[in-house]
Design a protein around this motif. Structure first.
Motif, PDB file in Angstrom:
ATOM      1  N   GLU A 199       1.872   6.594  -6.891  1.00  0.00           N
ATOM      2  CA  GLU A 199       0.830   7.521  -7.325  1.00  0.00           C
ATOM      3  C   GLU A 199       1.293   8.968  -7.161  1.00  0.00           C
ATOM      4  O   GLU A 199       1.067   9.806  -8.029  1.00  0.00           O
ATOM      5  CB  GLU A 199      -0.468   7.278  -6.538  1.00  0.00           C
ATOM      6  N   LYS A 200       1.969   9.264  -6.064  1.00  0.00           N
ATOM      7  CA  LYS A 200       2.486  10.624  -5.861  1.00  0.00           C
ATOM      8  C   LYS A 200       3.526  10.971  -6.928  1.00  0.00           C
ATOM      9  O   LYS A 200       3.555  12.088  -7.444  1.00  0.00           O
ATOM     10  CB  LYS A 200       3.093  10.760  -4.465  1.00  0.00           C
ATOM     11  N   LEU A 201       4.364  10.002  -7.264  1.00  0.00           N
ATOM     12  CA  LEU A 201       5.371  10.220  -8.299  1.00  0.00           C
ATOM     13  C   LEU A 201       4.696  10.480  -9.644  1.00  0.00           C
ATOM     14  O   LEU A 201       5.085  11.391 -10.379  1.00  0.00           O
ATOM     15  CB  LEU A 201       6.314   9.019  -8.370  1.00  0.00           C
ATOM     16  N   ARG A 202       3.670   9.692  -9.965  1.00  0.00           N
ATOM     17  CA  ARG A 202       2.941   9.896 -11.220  1.00  0.00           C
ATOM     18  C   ARG A 202       2.326  11.294 -11.252  1.00  0.00           C
ATOM     19  O   ARG A 202       2.429  12.013 -12.244  1.00  0.00           O
ATOM     20  CB  ARG A 202       1.845   8.836 -11.369  1.00  0.00           C
ATOM     21  N   GLN A 203       1.713  11.711 -10.142  1.00  0.00           N
ATOM     22  CA  GLN A 203       1.105  13.034 -10.074  1.00  0.00           C
ATOM     23  C   GLN A 203       2.159  14.126 -10.229  1.00  0.00           C
ATOM     24  O   GLN A 203       1.933  15.119 -10.919  1.00  0.00           O
ATOM     25  CB  GLN A 203       0.363  13.218  -8.755  1.00  0.00           C
ATOM     26  N   SER A 204       3.305  13.951  -9.604  1.00  0.00           N
ATOM     27  CA  SER A 204       4.335  14.990  -9.692  1.00  0.00           C
ATOM     28  C   SER A 204       4.877  15.098 -11.109  1.00  0.00           C
ATOM     29  O   SER A 204       5.190  16.190 -11.572  1.00  0.00           O
ATOM     30  CB  SER A 204       5.464  14.712  -8.707  1.00  0.00           C
ATOM     31  N   ARG A 205       4.969  13.970 -11.810  1.00  0.00           N
ATOM     32  CA  ARG A 205       5.417  14.021 -13.205  1.00  0.00           C
ATOM     33  C   ARG A 205       4.410  14.779 -14.058  1.00  0.00           C
ATOM     34  O   ARG A 205       4.795  15.550 -14.946  1.00  0.00           O
ATOM     35  CB  ARG A 205       5.634  12.611 -13.748  1.00  0.00           C
ATOM     36  N   GLU A 206       3.129  14.555 -13.801  1.00  0.00           N
ATOM     37  CA  GLU A 206       2.099  15.295 -14.533  1.00  0.00           C
ATOM     38  C   GLU A 206       2.214  16.790 -14.258  1.00  0.00           C
ATOM     39  O   GLU A 206       2.103  17.603 -15.173  1.00  0.00           O
ATOM     40  CB  GLU A 206       0.704  14.789 -14.152  1.00  0.00           C
ATOM     41  N   MET A 237       0.829  -1.207   0.000  1.00  0.00           N
ATOM     42  CA  MET A 237       0.000   0.000   0.000  1.00  0.00           C
ATOM     43  C   MET A 237       0.867   1.262   0.000  1.00  0.00           C
ATOM     44  O   MET A 237       0.587   2.224  -0.718  1.00  0.00           O
ATOM     45  CB  MET A 237      -0.949  -0.014   1.201  1.00  0.00           C
ATOM     46  N   GLU A 238       1.941   1.248   0.786  1.00  0.00           N
ATOM     47  CA  GLU A 238       2.836   2.408   0.843  1.00  0.00           C
ATOM     48  C   GLU A 238       3.531   2.632  -0.499  1.00  0.00           C
ATOM     49  O   GLU A 238       3.635   3.766  -0.974  1.00  0.00           O
ATOM     50  CB  GLU A 238       3.871   2.222   1.961  1.00  0.00           C
ATOM     51  N   MET A 239       3.997   1.552  -1.126  1.00  0.00           N
ATOM     52  CA  MET A 239       4.666   1.672  -2.427  1.00  0.00           C
ATOM     53  C   MET A 239       3.693   2.184  -3.491  1.00  0.00           C
ATOM     54  O   MET A 239       4.059   2.997  -4.331  1.00  0.00           O
ATOM     55  CB  MET A 239       5.259   0.326  -2.868  1.00  0.00           C
ATOM     56  N   ARG A 240       2.463   1.723  -3.447  1.00  0.00           N
ATOM     57  CA  ARG A 240       1.458   2.211  -4.410  1.00  0.00           C
ATOM     58  C   ARG A 240       1.174   3.694  -4.178  1.00  0.00           C
ATOM     59  O   ARG A 240       0.995   4.458  -5.124  1.00  0.00           O
ATOM     60  CB  ARG A 240       0.176   1.396  -4.311  1.00  0.00           C
ATOM     61  N   LYS A 241       1.137   4.117  -2.920  1.00  0.00           N
ATOM     62  CA  LYS A 241       0.892   5.524  -2.591  1.00  0.00           C
ATOM     63  C   LYS A 241       2.047   6.389  -3.108  1.00  0.00           C
ATOM     64  O   LYS A 241       1.825   7.427  -3.728  1.00  0.00           O
ATOM     65  CB  LYS A 241       0.729   5.681  -1.067  1.00  0.00           C
ATOM     66  N   VAL A 242       3.273   5.945  -2.882  1.00  0.00           N
ATOM     67  CA  VAL A 242       4.443   6.685  -3.374  1.00  0.00           C
ATOM     68  C   VAL A 242       4.438   6.722  -4.898  1.00  0.00           C
ATOM     69  O   VAL A 242       4.718   7.758  -5.509  1.00  0.00           O
ATOM     70  CB  VAL A 242       5.747   6.053  -2.828  1.00  0.00           C
TER      71      VAL A 242
END
Length: 189
Positions: free
Chosen positions: A67-74, A60-65
């Motif tokens: 997702e945050k990385l994907r959002q920051s790239r956007e 769950m923590e890795m998926r959260k990180v």
């Protein structure tokens, strides 16, 4: 949070990497991953074992990180697109990667509540300034490359003229001189 380190954190790096691979595979359940990692630990003689709940928390923590990385790239792509930074050289690529990292950090800080309505405008202003600097550096680099090509072309034209004059004085036929001149000038293309 000074508690005991989780069983996942205590895994040797190669086994942790194997766990990450298993969790990325959509065909593998968390239970399957837990069983497989415990088998590896046992085979390699490690006394440690991981629980299904520890694997679940880690996943769950890795998926959260992720997702945050994907959002920051956007967010970074949006900034780069709006502010016109188009990297063409190594420096531009480096600075754009820095922009992406900054956008990731800003996204994390926003989600964690570290940035407020008061501090956010300053951060955005700094990101704009960095993106503008990237744009100017890239424009300067492009101009420098163009200038260098113009200088090289001019030098080859002068060399072709000098070769033509020397060849004519040596009695070389006009057709041969023209061919030599074309070959020299083709190097400028």
């Amino acid at each position: 949070m000074g508690g005991r380190q989780s069983s996942i954190d205590r895994l040797p790096p190669d086994i942790l990497e194997r766990l990450q691979e298993l969790l990325r595979d959509p065909r593998v359940t968390q239970l399957d991953a837990t069983i497989r990692i415990n088998e590896i630990l046992e085979t390699e003689g490690h006394p440690e074992r991981v629980s299904k709940s520890a694997v679940n928390r880690y996943d769950m923590e890795m998926r959260k990180v992720g997702e945050k990385l994907r959002q920051s790239r956007e967010v970074a792509e949006m900034w780069i697109g709006k502010l016109g930074a188009a990297p063409q050289g190594k420096l531009g690529n480096l600075i754009n990667e820095t922009l992406r990292t900054l956008a990731f950090d800003v996204t994390l800080k926003l989600q964690e509540g570290e940035l407020t309505g008061e501090s956010l405008p300053d951060v955005i202003h700094q990101l704009k300034g960095l993106a503008l600097a990237v744009q100017r550096l890239e424009a300067s680099a492009t101009l420098s490359v163009k200038r260098e090509a113009d200088i090289r072309r001019q030098a080859l034209e002068e060399a072709a003229s000098a070769i033509g004059e020397t060849a004519a004085q040596a009695g070389v036929s006009p057709e041969t001189i023209q061919k030599i001149r074309r070959d020299v000038l083709r190097m400028a293309a």
